[in-house]
Design a protein around this motif. Sequence first.
Motif, mmCIF file in Angstrom:
data_model
loop_
_atom_site.group_PDB
_atom_site.id
_atom_site.type_symbol
_atom_site.label_atom_id
_atom_site.label_comp_id
_atom_site.label_asym_id
_atom_site.label_seq_id
_atom_site.Cartn_x
_atom_site.Cartn_y
_atom_site.Cartn_z
ATOM 1 N N ASN A 11 0.789 -1.635 -0.211
ATOM 2 C CA ASN A 11 0.195 0.011 0.405
ATOM 3 C C ASN A 11 1.171 1.449 -0.023
ATOM 4 O OD1 ASN A 11 -2.905 -0.376 0.492
ATOM 5 N ND2 ASN A 11 -2.468 -1.566 1.549
ATOM 6 N N LEU A 12 1.849 1.260 1.123
ATOM 7 C CA LEU A 12 3.189 2.637 1.053
ATOM 8 C C LEU A 12 3.387 2.846 -0.681
ATOM 9 C CD1 LEU A 12 3.917 4.310 2.235
ATOM 10 C CD2 LEU A 12 6.251 2.377 3.011
ATOM 11 N N ALA A 13 3.578 1.618 -1.326
ATOM 12 C CA ALA A 13 4.598 1.752 -2.678
ATOM 13 C C ALA A 13 3.607 2.453 -3.039
ATOM 14 C CB ALA A 13 4.998 0.231 -3.041
ATOM 15 N N PHE A 14 1.862 1.995 -3.683
ATOM 16 C CA PHE A 14 1.461 2.361 -4.474
ATOM 17 C C PHE A 14 1.069 3.951 -3.889
ATOM 18 C CE2 PHE A 14 -1.018 -1.919 -5.260
ATOM 19 C CZ PHE A 14 -0.171 -1.724 -6.775
ATOM 20 N N SER A 15 1.358 4.815 -3.113
ATOM 21 C CA SER A 15 1.009 5.685 -2.736
ATOM 22 C C SER A 15 2.329 6.513 -3.008
ATOM 23 C CB SER A 15 0.646 5.799 -0.746
ATOM 24 O OG SER A 15 2.172 5.695 -0.738
ATOM 25 N N MET A 16 3.387 5.795 -2.439
ATOM 26 C CA MET A 16 4.150 7.227 -2.940
ATOM 27 C C MET A 16 4.962 7.107 -4.612
ATOM 28 S SD MET A 16 5.561 7.677 -0.638
ATOM 29 C CE MET A 16 7.030 8.523 -0.708
ATOM 30 N N ILE A 17 3.814 6.405 -5.420
ATOM 31 C CA ILE A 17 3.870 5.539 -6.542
ATOM 32 C C ILE A 17 3.349 6.904 -7.501
ATOM 33 C CG2 ILE A 17 3.160 4.607 -8.849
ATOM 34 C CD1 ILE A 17 4.283 2.117 -7.889
ATOM 35 N N PHE A 18 2.507 7.066 -6.574
ATOM 36 C CA PHE A 18 1.556 7.913 -6.809
ATOM 37 C C PHE A 18 2.013 9.370 -6.661
ATOM 38 C CE2 PHE A 18 -2.954 10.866 -6.252
ATOM 39 C CZ PHE A 18 -2.714 10.436 -7.590
ATOM 40 N N TRP A 19 2.490 9.881 -5.314
ATOM 41 C CA TRP A 19 2.999 10.890 -4.659
ATOM 42 C C TRP A 19 4.155 11.245 -6.253
ATOM 43 C CZ3 TRP A 19 8.706 11.204 -3.994
ATOM 44 C CH2 TRP A 19 8.565 13.341 -2.852
ATOM 45 N N SER A 20 5.261 10.291 -6.601
ATOM 46 C CA SER A 20 5.780 10.720 -7.823
ATOM 47 C C SER A 20 5.282 10.716 -8.678
ATOM 48 C CB SER A 20 6.861 9.747 -7.453
ATOM 49 O OG SER A 20 6.495 8.166 -8.280
ATOM 50 N N ILE A 21 4.217 10.229 -9.192
ATOM 51 C CA ILE A 21 3.329 11.020 -10.228
ATOM 52 C C ILE A 21 2.529 12.501 -9.618
ATOM 53 C CG2 ILE A 21 0.920 10.909 -11.484
ATOM 54 C CD1 ILE A 21 1.985 7.414 -11.018
ATOM 55 N N LEU A 22 2.436 12.854 -8.954
ATOM 56 C CA LEU A 22 1.901 13.608 -8.626
ATOM 57 C C LEU A 22 2.841 15.367 -8.508
ATOM 58 C CD1 LEU A 22 -0.675 13.635 -5.280
ATOM 59 C CD2 LEU A 22 -1.094 13.618 -8.496
ATOM 60 N N GLU A 23 4.590 15.160 -8.412
ATOM 61 C CA GLU A 23 5.600 15.474 -8.358
ATOM 62 C C GLU A 23 5.443 15.687 -9.512
ATOM 63 O OE1 GLU A 23 8.007 16.840 -5.929
ATOM 64 O OE2 GLU A 23 6.356 17.146 -3.915
ATOM 65 N N LYS A 24 6.670 14.629 -10.511
ATOM 66 C CA LYS A 24 7.457 14.856 -11.526
ATOM 67 C C LYS A 24 6.238 15.113 -12.870
ATOM 68 C CE LYS A 24 10.456 13.142 -9.633
ATOM 69 N NZ LYS A 24 11.171 14.192 -9.297
ATOM 70 N N PHE A 25 4.700 14.835 -12.719
ATOM 71 C CA PHE A 25 4.176 15.714 -14.259
ATOM 72 C C PHE A 25 3.498 17.213 -13.937
ATOM 73 C CE2 PHE A 25 3.934 10.961 -14.476
ATOM 74 C CZ PHE A 25 4.232 10.989 -15.772
ATOM 75 N N TYR A 26 3.933 17.360 -13.529
ATOM 76 C CA TYR A 26 4.216 18.937 -13.406
ATOM 77 C C TYR A 26 2.778 19.913 -13.970
ATOM 78 C CZ TYR A 26 5.050 23.813 -12.192
ATOM 79 O OH TYR A 26 5.219 25.508 -11.379
ATOM 80 N N TYR A 27 3.291 19.691 -15.437
ATOM 81 C CA TYR A 27 2.216 20.892 -16.399
ATOM 82 C C TYR A 27 0.754 19.810 -15.895
ATOM 83 C CZ TYR A 27 2.255 16.217 -18.666
ATOM 84 O OH TYR A 27 2.533 14.753 -18.950
ATOM 85 N N LEU A 28 0.594 18.873 -15.287
ATOM 86 C CA LEU A 28 -0.822 18.081 -15.013
ATOM 87 C C LEU A 28 -1.768 18.574 -13.892
ATOM 88 C CD1 LEU A 28 -1.323 15.053 -16.814
ATOM 89 C CD2 LEU A 28 -2.765 16.723 -16.995
ATOM 90 N N THR A 29 -0.095 18.363 -12.764
ATOM 91 C CA THR A 29 -0.105 18.841 -11.432
ATOM 92 C C THR A 29 -0.265 19.818 -11.172
ATOM 93 O OG1 THR A 29 1.844 17.260 -10.608
ATOM 94 C CG2 THR A 29 -1.040 15.606 -11.696
ATOM 95 N N GLY A 30 0.255 20.336 -11.214
ATOM 96 C CA GLY A 30 1.092 21.530 -10.417
ATOM 97 C C GLY A 30 2.719 20.720 -9.956
ATOM 98 N N GLY A 31 3.106 20.099 -9.824
ATOM 99 C CA GLY A 31 3.928 19.451 -9.139
ATOM 100 C C GLY A 31 4.324 19.670 -7.610
ATOM 101 N N ALA A 32 4.687 20.127 -7.201
ATOM 102 C CA ALA A 32 5.036 20.085 -5.605
ATOM 103 C C ALA A 32 4.247 21.548 -5.236
ATOM 104 C CB ALA A 32 6.354 20.564 -5.311
#
Lengths: 337, 249
Positions: free
Chosen positions: A112-133
């Motif tokens: 579960n932790l791994a899945f949440s961290m994968i999603f966290w990194s997607i949110l961080e890296k896909f800046y143009y979609l998610t606004g990054g940090a």
Amino acid sequence: MLARYVIPALLILIVPLLPFLAPWLKVVLIIALAKGIAVLGVTTLLRAGQVSFGHALFFAIAAYASAFLARSAVGGEFFVMLLLGTFAAGLSGLLVGLFVVRYRGIFFGMLNLAFSMIFWSILEKFYYLTGGADGIHVRRPTVLGISLARAEFETFLFYFAFLLALLLGWVALRFLNSPIGHLFQTVKTNETRLQYLGISPRRTLLVGYVFSAGLCGVGGVLLATVQGIVTPDYAWWIRSGEMVFIAVLGGAGSVAGAFVGALAYELVRTYAAAFAADIWQMVLGAFLLVIILFAPGGMIGIYDTLMRRLFRNGGSARDRDAESEAAYRPAVEGKKP
Amino acid sequence: MTAYLMEARGLEIRFGGVVAAQNVTLEVKEGQNLAIIGPNGAGKTTFLNICTGWLKPSAGSVYFRGKEITRLSPRQICRLGVARAFQIPQLFTEHTALENMLIAASAREGHWAPFTALSRIPEREEMMHLLEMVHCGDVADRPVVELSEGQRKLIDIAVALALKPRLLLMDEPTSGVASSQKHEVMEILVRALAAAGVTSVFVEHDMSIVERYADEVAVWAAGVVQLRGGPAEVLEHPDVIRDVIGETV
């Protein structure tokens, strides 16, 4: 025995009055209720003996889904955001659940932790979609098409969150007390027997997992709308840890404990941050340490013990049957003989 | 179509160098109480594990009511009407005896509605009756963790009977029960099985139980069925006296 129910009823009645007594508490309480609903999801899973260290995933998915909706041409209507966010969390719960329900114990928790961290990194890296940090700004949504000023919106959100918490707490209790809810809880005690009853433990766990993901989603949307911003921190592992922390603090596996724990956590956090800014995490850590060492049943466990001592002769099998809460014994007690 | 309720043909399974079953062929007739006896490690429990889908044999097949079930999972086999009671009772320890029964009834009936209380399902009376039939009605509201081994054994069997199976496989139904109560427990059990019209196969070490309650006995040794027949005939066989009983009954 009446007092056992009267005291919680009085406490429930006091909560809606708190914003009048201390208006500054309104936002703190909304946050506590939002987190309480999410913790209810984690605590439901604890009933099946599974600890998830990644449920912030569903919290974040719902928050981002509602933020995207608010940013889109459709615009932000609170109830639509809530429905969409919860649906997105439930759907992702189903997809992730199909995989993680194959595992138990530490593997379940870490996956579960791994899945949440994968999603966290997607949110961080896909800046143009998610606004990054920086995340996404969530504009104050309309409520049934009506635009509310900030203070009015917060008042609405507080009372809505309060009623929703009561409703979802009741739903969780009914679920846990139903045949499917009991089957779900037996995943903790005897999967072998469950299979020899013709039931799939995985499917049973999946039902509870999707339910818990949906609850986390509701919490995520509420927090996103009250804070007005969603950031990758919503999926960060500390957020998941915080949910487990609150669940243990309130009483691992206790429905009421999820809300009591969330309220205590937010209040201690707010006061500790104000009066002991540098050491507030330490204050919370010490608080949890004391609970684990001296009251493993959490705050609800303390209350139950107190009531049992006060009303030693009270209580019957019927009381126990009527309230699923009491039917549950925390993980630290009676294992297999 | 076979005339037998359950039929194992040419079963073979090994654990490393140990042969737990080798070319085992065994039939169970409808309505009988078949006892399986043999020394420890002979493969008796392994046989039950294969018949219920817990273990898959490397060769051979198992049929239930003419349908091959060798590769099915325990829950699929259970759904076909094969229930199991265990040497160490497998109960939900955080639930009461009655709740264990109600959970079994819910599993049988498929009560999935999330807003019906478990305690209010229509099968409550039926389950209470079953508990009374195994003499555990008075402990219905007690968590099973607080009950004696003998009571847990009986509840474990009652949970299996709650599924309304055609066949019940029991692993040492009287182990852990005080020797003075073994016959009483078995008496209750056999009566409950007869009342429910359930065929049974039970593994047992107590020869007085086998002699009294089995219709037929299969002697197991080194993963092979060595002998089969009526209790009187089998228990007096010199090989059985030497290898299994160790003394005359």
